[in-house]
Motif scaffolding. Structure first.
Motif, PDB file in Angstrom:
ATOM      1  N   ARG A  77       0.767  -1.040  -0.434  1.00 22.05           N
ATOM      2  CA  ARG A  77       0.212   0.175   0.551  1.00 22.05           C
ATOM      3  C   ARG A  77       0.702   1.065  -0.493  1.00 22.05           C
ATOM      4  O   ARG A  77       1.933   1.703   0.902  1.00 22.05           O
ATOM      5  CB  ARG A  77      -0.236  -0.301   1.739  1.00 22.05           C
ATOM      6  CG  ARG A  77      -1.852  -1.114   0.968  1.00 22.05           C
ATOM      7  CD  ARG A  77      -2.964  -1.203   0.111  1.00 22.05           C
ATOM      8  NE  ARG A  77      -3.581  -0.205   0.044  1.00 22.05           N
ATOM      9  CZ  ARG A  77      -4.783  -0.192   1.177  1.00 22.05           C
ATOM     10  NH1 ARG A  77      -5.271  -1.026   2.145  1.00 22.05           N
ATOM     11  NH2 ARG A  77      -5.748   1.245   1.212  1.00 22.05           N
ATOM     12  N   PRO A  98      -0.675   7.608  -1.742  1.00 24.96           N
ATOM     13  CA  PRO A  98      -0.926   8.368  -2.685  1.00 24.96           C
ATOM     14  C   PRO A  98      -0.530   9.487  -3.231  1.00 24.96           C
ATOM     15  O   PRO A  98      -0.533  10.344  -3.829  1.00 24.96           O
ATOM     16  CB  PRO A  98      -3.179   8.315  -2.970  1.00 24.96           C
ATOM     17  CG  PRO A  98      -3.183   7.095  -1.716  1.00 24.96           C
ATOM     18  CD  PRO A  98      -2.195   7.111  -1.093  1.00 24.96           C
ATOM     19  N   ARG A 139      -5.179   2.171  -6.583  1.00 27.64           N
ATOM     20  CA  ARG A 139      -4.749   3.331  -5.364  1.00 27.64           C
ATOM     21  C   ARG A 139      -4.070   4.109  -4.358  1.00 27.64           C
ATOM     22  O   ARG A 139      -4.497   4.802  -3.982  1.00 27.64           O
ATOM     23  CB  ARG A 139      -5.261   1.854  -3.591  1.00 27.64           C
ATOM     24  CG  ARG A 139      -6.607   0.885  -3.654  1.00 27.64           C
ATOM     25  CD  ARG A 139      -7.079   0.091  -2.486  1.00 27.64           C
ATOM     26  NE  ARG A 139      -5.824  -0.579  -2.866  1.00 27.64           N
ATOM     27  CZ  ARG A 139      -5.782  -2.418  -1.792  1.00 27.64           C
ATOM     28  NH1 ARG A 139      -6.876  -1.942  -1.281  1.00 27.64           N
ATOM     29  NH2 ARG A 139      -4.732  -2.622  -2.129  1.00 27.64           N
ATOM     30  N   ASP A 140      -3.275   3.925  -5.505  1.00 26.56           N
ATOM     31  CA  ASP A 140      -1.739   5.243  -5.396  1.00 26.56           C
ATOM     32  C   ASP A 140      -2.087   6.228  -6.348  1.00 26.56           C
ATOM     33  O   ASP A 140      -0.988   6.284  -5.814  1.00 26.56           O
ATOM     34  CB  ASP A 140      -0.483   4.253  -5.014  1.00 26.56           C
ATOM     35  CG  ASP A 140      -0.798   3.718  -6.540  1.00 26.56           C
ATOM     36  OD1 ASP A 140      -1.370   3.045  -7.513  1.00 26.56           O
ATOM     37  OD2 ASP A 140       0.588   3.188  -6.589  1.00 26.56           O
ATOM     38  N   TYR A 185      -8.864  -0.878  -8.360  1.00 25.65           N
ATOM     39  CA  TYR A 185      -9.356   0.329  -8.219  1.00 25.65           C
ATOM     40  C   TYR A 185      -9.149   1.065  -9.038  1.00 25.65           C
ATOM     41  O   TYR A 185      -8.271   1.464  -9.778  1.00 25.65           O
ATOM     42  CB  TYR A 185      -8.784   0.838  -6.661  1.00 25.65           C
ATOM     43  CG  TYR A 185      -9.169  -0.506  -5.879  1.00 25.65           C
ATOM     44  CD1 TYR A 185     -10.010  -0.288  -4.581  1.00 25.65           C
ATOM     45  CD2 TYR A 185      -8.435  -0.707  -5.633  1.00 25.65           C
ATOM     46  CE1 TYR A 185     -10.534  -0.846  -4.305  1.00 25.65           C
ATOM     47  CE2 TYR A 185      -8.241  -2.472  -5.148  1.00 25.65           C
ATOM     48  CZ  TYR A 185      -9.446  -2.611  -3.706  1.00 25.65           C
ATOM     49  OH  TYR A 185      -9.791  -2.952  -2.952  1.00 25.65           O
ATOM     50  N   ASP A 186     -10.134   2.489  -9.218  1.00 23.74           N
ATOM     51  CA  ASP A 186     -10.378   4.187  -9.682  1.00 23.74           C
ATOM     52  C   ASP A 186     -10.041   4.585  -8.752  1.00 23.74           C
ATOM     53  O   ASP A 186     -10.183   5.912  -9.319  1.00 23.74           O
ATOM     54  CB  ASP A 186     -11.789   3.593 -10.116  1.00 23.74           C
ATOM     55  CG  ASP A 186     -11.932   3.130 -11.001  1.00 23.74           C
ATOM     56  OD1 ASP A 186     -10.915   2.525 -12.018  1.00 23.74           O
ATOM     57  OD2 ASP A 186     -13.200   3.100 -11.592  1.00 23.74           O
ATOM     58  N   THR A 188      -7.214   6.762  -6.099  1.00 25.12           N
ATOM     59  CA  THR A 188      -8.075   7.140  -4.558  1.00 25.12           C
ATOM     60  C   THR A 188      -8.841   8.585  -4.616  1.00 25.12           C
ATOM     61  O   THR A 188      -8.172   9.551  -4.506  1.00 25.12           O
ATOM     62  CB  THR A 188      -6.919   6.737  -3.234  1.00 25.12           C
ATOM     63  OG1 THR A 188      -6.435   5.614  -3.252  1.00 25.12           O
ATOM     64  CG2 THR A 188      -7.457   7.571  -2.130  1.00 25.12           C
ATOM     65  N   GLN A 235     -15.415   2.256  -1.773  1.00 28.22           N
ATOM     66  CA  GLN A 235     -14.947   2.293  -3.319  1.00 28.22           C
ATOM     67  C   GLN A 235     -13.859  -0.235  -3.209  1.00 28.22           C
ATOM     68  O   GLN A 235     -13.967   0.260  -1.506  1.00 28.22           O
ATOM     69  CB  GLN A 235     -13.408   2.828  -3.146  1.00 28.22           C
ATOM     70  CG  GLN A 235     -13.294   2.617  -4.796  1.00 28.22           C
ATOM     71  CD  GLN A 235     -11.918   3.445  -4.661  1.00 28.22           C
ATOM     72  OE1 GLN A 235     -11.444   3.829  -3.648  1.00 28.22           O
ATOM     73  NE2 GLN A 235     -12.136   4.047  -5.839  1.00 28.22           N
ATOM     74  N   ALA A 279     -12.839  -3.086  -5.303  1.00 26.90           N
ATOM     75  CA  ALA A 279     -12.336  -3.164  -6.609  1.00 26.90           C
ATOM     76  C   ALA A 279     -13.109  -4.869  -7.508  1.00 26.90           C
ATOM     77  O   ALA A 279     -13.824  -4.488  -7.159  1.00 26.90           O
ATOM     78  CB  ALA A 279     -11.033  -5.047  -5.835  1.00 26.90           C
TER      79      ALA A 279
END
Length: 716
Positions: A50, A53, A247-248, A300-301, A303, A318, A320
């Protein structure tokens, strides 16, 4: 565990080579992509990477569902959004964005609309609507801050409408993706040939402008960007590394940014976009969704980024999804280039070598182990290899995963078939042939040793074991057939169990007699010791049966055992249609005669000097005599085993000493002295009593001078 020979190793190598070649061949190239998908999922599950972002060099401005639901965009055609786009892009640039890229294409303008509106088309009434927007595009483009996107195609190209093209001049780059045969995006093109010249793809162009460098072709043929040699398994592509599963990447709603412009919050734009690469793209549930290497793990679209002016809309948590918005694919390329962590895939030769090597290891395991054990080995080794592959993938190195796993599984199946048809054919024959004659552990030892009896016959050094019940004929006459069968079955079963437990092979039963051999068919260097141990144990077991078993009650059975060691022919001997695994030689005949010789000495076990010598110092013995058996001219020194060395009783020690003294005097022709020595223990030892009588007789009638101390036996 089965031993493997040279033929088995060659077969394993050939099977592994074929399996590796098949599963890395072009028709199964989809497995390479599947490996990337599995590694991406396993890394996300096991390593759980993880990333913050806020550290992302790229952010996304999303034309999302909120945008379509928020005035002034709600209910308006996208061609009318251009003025607001220009305002938002200007604020993003003022906020310090390095460069902005379009992942959306506006192929037409509201000024070109032919929709009737009163007496003239709508477009005629909207002339000049895009003027401010086009001016903004020109300014951003001239400053190197803006790149528009296009789709290259021979049939259906998509480009911004002509006025936008003129505004940005040459600042247009391709958005085309590289799709594998299974419609999954795992790699992205680095450049496209336009008018015979390589032109960077959109993401590469944005990364290059952010780094202040231009893509170059190194002497090796690799594309380099700011000193980073981009790894390319497929020429002119970059293998995507979805390290953060999307997600980043911070994502800002276009509707909120437009409201932020209205609010005049320049600080927000500075906080959100300073030093960032910005991608403008559609993030809708029904538009521009892409399957990528995240299809198994879920992507994921982005964050959700910080909000500026509008309250965050209520939405489900949100989650996956197998497909992500296309703009995040381009965002991943940019991150990979800026952070220099694009995936390095092994080239075809290296991938094939790894696959063949793993298949070879599993094929060898399948050759040594039973099918169930081979499958467990495959599971364990595949799990271990997968852990290694995931560890390598954490560092952006993609080892083949699906290919070795499937190739090795195929190798197991083929190797099991090979063993069944060829390699284990002799083993199965031997197991079936000896199943009713040898203990399972003896068969297993024979097979594991790799020394199989030669079909037809071979010379082996063996110890023969002959046993016979004393006076059994007269006992049998007093029994009913049922009682006799019960008695014999119990006796033969007990003796056979002992013989087989000591590695012996029961050749045949002849009435109440047992013929067995030690040292064949299973190779046994200690066959003489095991034969003597078995004889002693059989004698003890018969005493136990006489004392406790109902079938033996009142009969007082006793037996005689003869042992002899030497060379013998063992193998399948008989006629062309009927044969048995048996033994033939003078070694066999002597053992048979020694069994019968016991009755002349009232002993239970008699062994030849050869057998005694081959046992070393394992047992305590006493020499009985030198005898000449019927049918053999050469004398044989015979011995009686008393017990394991050091385990003999005081009585046995006393008897053996007196007997040895008497035998020495006998051989020295001191018959009277010999008789006295034998008579010391004659009351407790029948053999000494019988020898004392012989000595007394010769003391009274001395033999001629040519006499030799050899007892010639006249019967069997």
């Amino acid at each position: 565990m089965r031993r493997i020979g040279g033929r088995d190793i060659f077969a394993a190598m050939l099977i592994a080579l074929l399996a590796g070649a098949i599963f890395t061949s072009p028709p199964l190239q989809a497995l390479q992509g599947l490996s990337l998908d599995i590694l991406t999922a396993l890394r996300a599950k096991l390593a759980g990477e993880r990333r913050d972002p806020a550290t992302s060099p790229v952010v996304v401005v999303a034309i999302d569902g909120e945008t379509y639901d928020t005035p002034p965009f709600k209910g308006s055609p996208t061609q009318t959004w251009t003025r607001e786009l220009g305002r938002v892009l200007g604020s993003i640039t003022e906020g310090g964005a390095k460069v902005i890229g379009y992942d959306v294409i506006f192929p037409s303008s509201i000024e070109q609309s032919e929709i009737p509106f009163g007496e003239a088309p709508l477009g005629a009434r909207m002339k000049g609507f895009d003027r401010d927007y086009l001016i903004a595009l020109r300014q951003l483009s001239d400053n190197g801050k803006l790149v528009l996107g296009e789709i290259l195609s021979h049939d259906h190209p998509e480009r911004p409408y002509r006025a936008q093209q003129l505004a940005v001049r040459t600042n247009i780059r391709a958005l085309n993706v590289h799709t594998d045969a299974d419609d999954v995006i795992r790699r992205m093109p680095l450049s496209f040939s336009i008018d015979g010249k390589p032109v960077p793809a959109m993401a590469v162009e944005l990364a290059a402008r952010a780094l202040g460098a231009k893509p170059e072709i190194a002497p090796s043929g690799a594309t380099e960007l700011s000193g980073y040699a981009i790894p390319s398994a497929v020429p002119n592509t970059l293998t995507l590394n979805f390290r953060g599963l999307g997600r980043d990447v911070p994502t800002f709603s276009f509707a909120d940014l437009r409201a932020c412009v209205e609010k005049g919050d320049r600080d927000f734009f500075r906080r959100a976009f300073d030093g960032k690469i910005v991608l403008l793209g559609s993030v809708l549930n029904f538009d521009d969704r892409k399957l990528t290497s995240m299809r198994l793990s879920g992507g994921y679209d982005g964050t959700p980024g910080a909000r500026c002016a509008l309250p965050a809309p209520e939405r489900a948590a949100q989650r996956a999804r197998s497909a992500v918005a296309g703009v995040f694919v381009h965002a991943t390329v940019i991150r990979n280039l800026i952070e220099r962590d694009a995936v390095t895939e092994l080239a075809f030769p290296a991938r094939s070598i790894v696959t063949v090597a793993f298949a070879l290891v599993i094929a060898c395991a399948a050759c040594m182990l039973a099918p169930g054990g081979a499958l467990m080995a495959w599971l364990g080794l595949t799990a271990a290899y997968a852990a290694i592959a995931v560890g390598a993938f954490v560092h952006a190195l993609a080892l083949p995963l699906a290919e070795p796993a499937l190739a090795s599984l195929a190798a197991i199946a083929v190797m099991i078939g090979y063993r069944f048809v060829l390699a284990d054919r002799d083993e199965r024959f031997l197991r079936q042939s000896f199943a009713f004659y040898l203990a399972p552990e003896v068969i297993g030892t024979m097979v594991a040793s790799g020394k199989m009896p030669a079909l037809g016959g071979e010379m082996r050094n063996v110890t023969m074991f002959f046993s016979d019940l004393s006076g059994f004929s007269s006992i049998a006459e007093t029994m009913t057939p049922g009682e006799l069968v019960t008695l014999m079955n119990e006796y033969l079963s007990a003796m056979t169990d002992i013989i087989e437990a000591h590695g012996g092979y029961v050749d045949k039963y002849i009435g109440d007699s047992i013929v067995a051999m030690f040292g064949a068919p299973a190779d046994d260097p200690a066959h003489a010791r095991n034969a003597v141990r078995a004889a002693l144990k059989c004698h003890e077991r018969l005493a136990e049966l006489n004392a406790s078993h109902p079938a033996f009650a009142g009969h007082g059975l006793s037996h005689r055992i003869g042992l002899n060691s030497g060379e013998a022919v063992v193998g399948n001997i008989g006629s062309r249609r009927r044969f048995n695994y048996t033994v033939m030689s003078d070694t066999v005949n002597v053992a048979s005669r020694l069994e019968g010789a016991n009755k002349y000495y009232a002993t239970a076990i008699m062994a030849s000097e050869t057998t005694m010598a081959q046992t070393g110092g394992t047992f305590a013995w006493r020499e009985l005599d030198a005898i000449r058996v019927q049918g053999r001219g050469e004398a044989v020194r015979v011995f009686e085993p008393l017990a394991e060395q050091g385990a003999e009783s005081d009585a046995q020690t006393k008897v053996a000493a007196a007997y040895a003294e008497g035998l020495a005097c006998w051989r020295a022709r001191n018959f009277a002295t010999a008789a006295e020595a034998f008579e010391k223990v004659a009351n407790i030892d029948p053999a000494s009593s019988m020898f004392a009588k012989r000595a007394r007789a010769l003391a009274t009638n001395p033999p001629p001078p040519e006499w030799t101390p050899v007892n010639t036996l006249e019967g069997k």
